[in-house]
Design a protein around this motif. Sequence first.
Motif, PDB file in Angstrom:
ATOM      1  N   SER A   1       0.803  -1.220   0.000  1.00 46.82           N
ATOM      2  CA  SER A   1       0.000   0.000   0.000  1.00 46.82           C
ATOM      3  C   SER A   1       0.843   1.280   0.000  1.00 46.82           C
ATOM      4  CB  SER A   1      -0.923   0.011   1.220  1.00 46.82           C
ATOM      5  OG  SER A   1      -1.511   1.282   1.403  1.00 46.82           O
ATOM      6  N   LYS A   2       0.573   2.148  -0.955  1.00 45.77           N
ATOM      7  CA  LYS A   2       1.242   3.457  -1.004  1.00 45.77           C
ATOM      8  C   LYS A   2       0.784   4.318   0.172  1.00 45.77           C
ATOM      9  CE  LYS A   2       1.934   7.549  -3.916  1.00 45.77           C
ATOM     10  NZ  LYS A   2       1.635   8.195  -5.230  1.00 45.77           N
ATOM     11  N   ALA A   3      -0.499   4.204   0.532  1.00 44.62           N
ATOM     12  CA  ALA A   3      -1.016   4.980   1.668  1.00 44.62           C
ATOM     13  C   ALA A   3      -0.255   4.639   2.940  1.00 44.62           C
ATOM     14  CB  ALA A   3      -2.504   4.711   1.855  1.00 44.62           C
ATOM     15  N   ILE A   4      -0.047   3.331   3.175  1.00 44.56           N
ATOM     16  CA  ILE A   4       0.647   2.895   4.386  1.00 44.56           C
ATOM     17  C   ILE A   4       2.133   3.221   4.329  1.00 44.56           C
ATOM     18  CG2 ILE A   4       1.369   0.848   5.697  1.00 44.56           C
ATOM     19  CD1 ILE A   4      -1.389  -0.355   5.076  1.00 44.56           C
TER      20      ILE A   4
ATOM     21  N   ASP B   1      -8.680   8.145  -0.718  1.00 45.05           N
ATOM     22  CA  ASP B   1      -8.577   7.890  -2.157  1.00 45.05           C
ATOM     23  C   ASP B   1      -7.419   6.936  -2.465  1.00 45.05           C
ATOM     24  OD1 ASP B   1     -10.689   9.583  -2.564  1.00 45.05           O
ATOM     25  OD2 ASP B   1      -9.494  11.286  -3.252  1.00 45.05           O
ATOM     26  N   GLN B   2      -6.277   7.161  -1.812  1.00 42.75           N
ATOM     27  CA  GLN B   2      -5.115   6.303  -2.071  1.00 42.75           C
ATOM     28  C   GLN B   2      -5.352   4.892  -1.541  1.00 42.75           C
ATOM     29  OE1 GLN B   2      -2.253   7.142  -3.921  1.00 42.75           O
ATOM     30  NE2 GLN B   2      -2.203   4.901  -3.838  1.00 42.75           N
ATOM     31  N   LEU B   3      -6.009   4.813  -0.394  1.00 45.52           N
ATOM     32  CA  LEU B   3      -6.305   3.503   0.189  1.00 45.52           C
ATOM     33  C   LEU B   3      -7.192   2.691  -0.755  1.00 45.52           C
ATOM     34  CD1 LEU B   3      -5.281   2.663   3.046  1.00 45.52           C
ATOM     35  CD2 LEU B   3      -7.635   2.877   3.821  1.00 45.52           C
ATOM     36  N   LYS B   4      -8.192   3.329  -1.312  1.00 41.73           N
ATOM     37  CA  LYS B   4      -9.084   2.639  -2.244  1.00 41.73           C
ATOM     38  C   LYS B   4      -8.330   2.207  -3.503  1.00 41.73           C
ATOM     39  CE  LYS B   4     -13.491   4.680  -0.793  1.00 41.73           C
ATOM     40  NZ  LYS B   4     -14.648   5.531  -1.188  1.00 41.73           N
TER      41      LYS B   4
END
Length: 336
Positions: free
Chosen positions: A120-123, A324-327
């Motif tokens: 994940s980019k968000a994480i 948005d990034q998480l999705k």
Amino acid sequence: MTCKTFFATTAAVLALSAGAATADTWRYAFEEAMDEVQGKFAQKFKEEIEANSDHEIQLFPFGTLGESADTMEQAQSGILQFVDQSPGFTGALIPEAQVFFVPYLLPQDEEQLASFFKNSKAINELFPPLYAEQGLELLTMFPEGEVMMTTAEAVTGPDDLDEVKFRVMTNPLLVESYRAFGATPTPLPWGEVYGALQTGIIQGQENPAFFIESTKMYEVTDHITRTGHNNFTTAVMANKDFYDGLSEEDQTVIADAIDAAFDYIIDYQKGLTEESLEKIKEAKPSITITTLSDEERQPFMDTADSVEQEFLEIGGDQAQEILDQLKADLEAAADS
């Protein structure tokens, strides 16, 4: 635990460990017992660090150094070098971390979940600066298992949660989620939950099956309901000043140990949920374990949009970007 008792206990524990401690001894606290998921992760991390460096890791399970708020304070102040804590508790410090409590956001498929948390980019890119603002180095996040409701009465839909006092972690979005489900959310520290269920102060709580089994929470409940609404998420962090002061070699050792522990804990959890439910049923044959059908889940799923909107209002300056990034990350994991 009173503040006076807590600080006395903390001082005693750390004094005992300090006798044998050196500059190469690192302290790591987590929210569960040694034989639970966070404890297994911590032991693998310890094994990897000690096998690949001269450092020693001292592990402190839940209760050793107080409640979750206490260990977070110790991690931020540098008493602890590492801490494992759910966004359920860090949500007050890092509002964006509450995104993990939007219901039905995370998938149930274990391989998809593992891929998401690892890539994940968000994480890996968006969350670390937010943790750094709180004096923490985010090392990893990982799933701990499907979250299930335990209640005194059977649950087949939101109407069954009407006026049910349901224990939640001290997290604003989790409170909103259970309010949307129809319950009366009641934040409580974990140490008070068993007694509160036993005396009827609360009538429900949520946790993964392994935790319900290992803490014997089934003794004070009659029904377990699998609504499929979430997977318990946790985060491993280091004190930021400590981490930044390490050599590049030590940082690499830590990163490698985190990667090894992540892969280990994902593999360790395969089949754990069903195994834990079988143990619960064996220990208490009268308990009912119900998996809601898609049709029965729909009224719960219908609340997700309102909780998501609440997250965007209370989830901090980067709430929309994080969501948005998480999705996007979840979609990528589904396609991988």
